[in-house]
Design an enzyme around this catalytic site. Sequence first.
Site, PDB file in Angstrom:
ATOM      1  N   LYS A   1     -43.030  66.327 -82.005  1.00  0.00           N
ATOM      2  CA  LYS A   1     -42.536  65.241 -82.859  1.00  0.00           C
ATOM      3  C   LYS A   1     -42.645  65.742 -84.293  1.00  0.00           C
ATOM      4  CE  LYS A   1     -43.487  60.694 -84.725  1.00  0.00           C
ATOM      5  NZ  LYS A   1     -44.415  59.536 -84.796  1.00  0.00           N
TER       6      LYS A   1
ATOM      7  N   GLY B   1     -46.465  51.755 -89.698  1.00  0.00           N
ATOM      8  CA  GLY B   1     -47.630  50.883 -89.776  1.00  0.00           C
ATOM      9  C   GLY B   1     -47.417  49.552 -90.457  1.00  0.00           C
TER      10      GLY B   1
ATOM     11  N   ALA C   1     -41.640  53.821 -85.483  1.00  0.00           N
ATOM     12  CA  ALA C   1     -42.256  53.277 -86.700  1.00  0.00           C
ATOM     13  C   ALA C   1     -41.701  51.898 -87.051  1.00  0.00           C
ATOM     14  CB  ALA C   1     -42.092  54.214 -87.894  1.00  0.00           C
ATOM     15  N   GLY C   2     -42.620  51.037 -87.440  1.00  0.00           N
ATOM     16  CA  GLY C   2     -42.259  49.710 -87.930  1.00  0.00           C
ATOM     17  C   GLY C   2     -42.299  48.600 -86.907  1.00  0.00           C
TER      18      GLY C   2
ATOM     19  N   ASN D   1     -47.634  52.861 -82.138  1.00  0.00           N
ATOM     20  CA  ASN D   1     -49.076  53.048 -82.104  1.00  0.00           C
ATOM     21  C   ASN D   1     -49.793  51.830 -82.670  1.00  0.00           C
ATOM     22  OD1 ASN D   1     -51.335  55.679 -83.367  1.00  0.00           O
ATOM     23  ND2 ASN D   1     -51.749  53.889 -82.174  1.00  0.00           N
TER      24      ASN D   1
END
Length: 265
Positions: free
Chosen positions: A101, A162, A189-190, A211
Site C-alpha cells: 500500500k 482518521g 480513508a475517511g 482502521n
Amino acid sequence: MKASNWQVYGQTLSSRLFIGTALYPSPKVMVDAIRASKAEVITVSLRRQTSADKQSGGQFWQMIESLNCHLLPNTAGCYSVKEAVNTAHMARELFDTDWVKLEVLGDSYNLQPDPFALVEATKILIEDGFKVFPYCTDDLVLCQKLVELGCEVLMPWGAPIGTGQGLLNPYALKTLRERLPDITLLVDAGIGKPSDAVQALELGYDGILLNTAIAEALEPEKMAYAFADAINAGRLAYEAGVMPKRDNAKPSTPTLDQPIWQQHG
C-alpha cells in the site's frame, strides 16, 4: 446471502474489507475485532509498529500471523519518493510479499497524498516488481496516470485519514467508477460509520480499507461485525441493481380504475 467473491491482483477474496492494525486499545482487542470483521487482508506499517526484533514487537507479529490473513504492508508516514521506495523494499523482505500500500504524503495537516511523488514512486515500484495499491485522492487524471503505469487497484480517499467524515465527494468517486470500469477500486480513508461503507459499495466500489472507525469505536469488536454486515449489504445492493430515483411518485399497487398517467408515472 453472501456477496460475490472478487479478485485482487489474481488473489481471490470473499471479504471486501481491508482492515488496519493501529490505534486499538490493546492487542487482544485488535485480534478480536479483526476476526469479527471477517477481513482477509490486514494492513501493517513498518514505521508505526514496534520493530520485530523487540520482545513486544515479536508478540505483535505472532498475533498477526495467528490471524492467517494476507498482509498488505504500507508506507504510512513517508513524505518522499526515496523514503517510500526504501520502506516498500524493507517490507517485501520482511513479509515476503510484493503487495504494498503506497502512501507518499504531501501535507502533514490533512495527510493528503502528494500526487507527483505518488506517480514517481509508483513507476519505480512497479518496475521493481511490486503490486502497488496506491493511496490517492479522487482526482480522475491522477488515477488515470496510475492505471497507465500498471496499477490494477486504486484506493482513493473518501475524506482525510482518521476524520470519519464519510464520502465528501460522491460525484468524484462515482466518476472514477464510471471512467475506470475494469480497475479494482477501494475507498481508503475517511470512512466513519457503516452507512458510509454501504454508500461506497452501492456506488460500485469493490471494497473498503479502514482502521480508525473500528479501532476507536467504544466496542471495536461489535463495530467490526457492523462493518462486515454493512459492506456485504452494500455490495449485494449494487449487484441486485438499485432502483432509479424519480421526480414523481409511483404507486406500488396501482388500481385498474386509476388514470393511465398515474399508473405509469
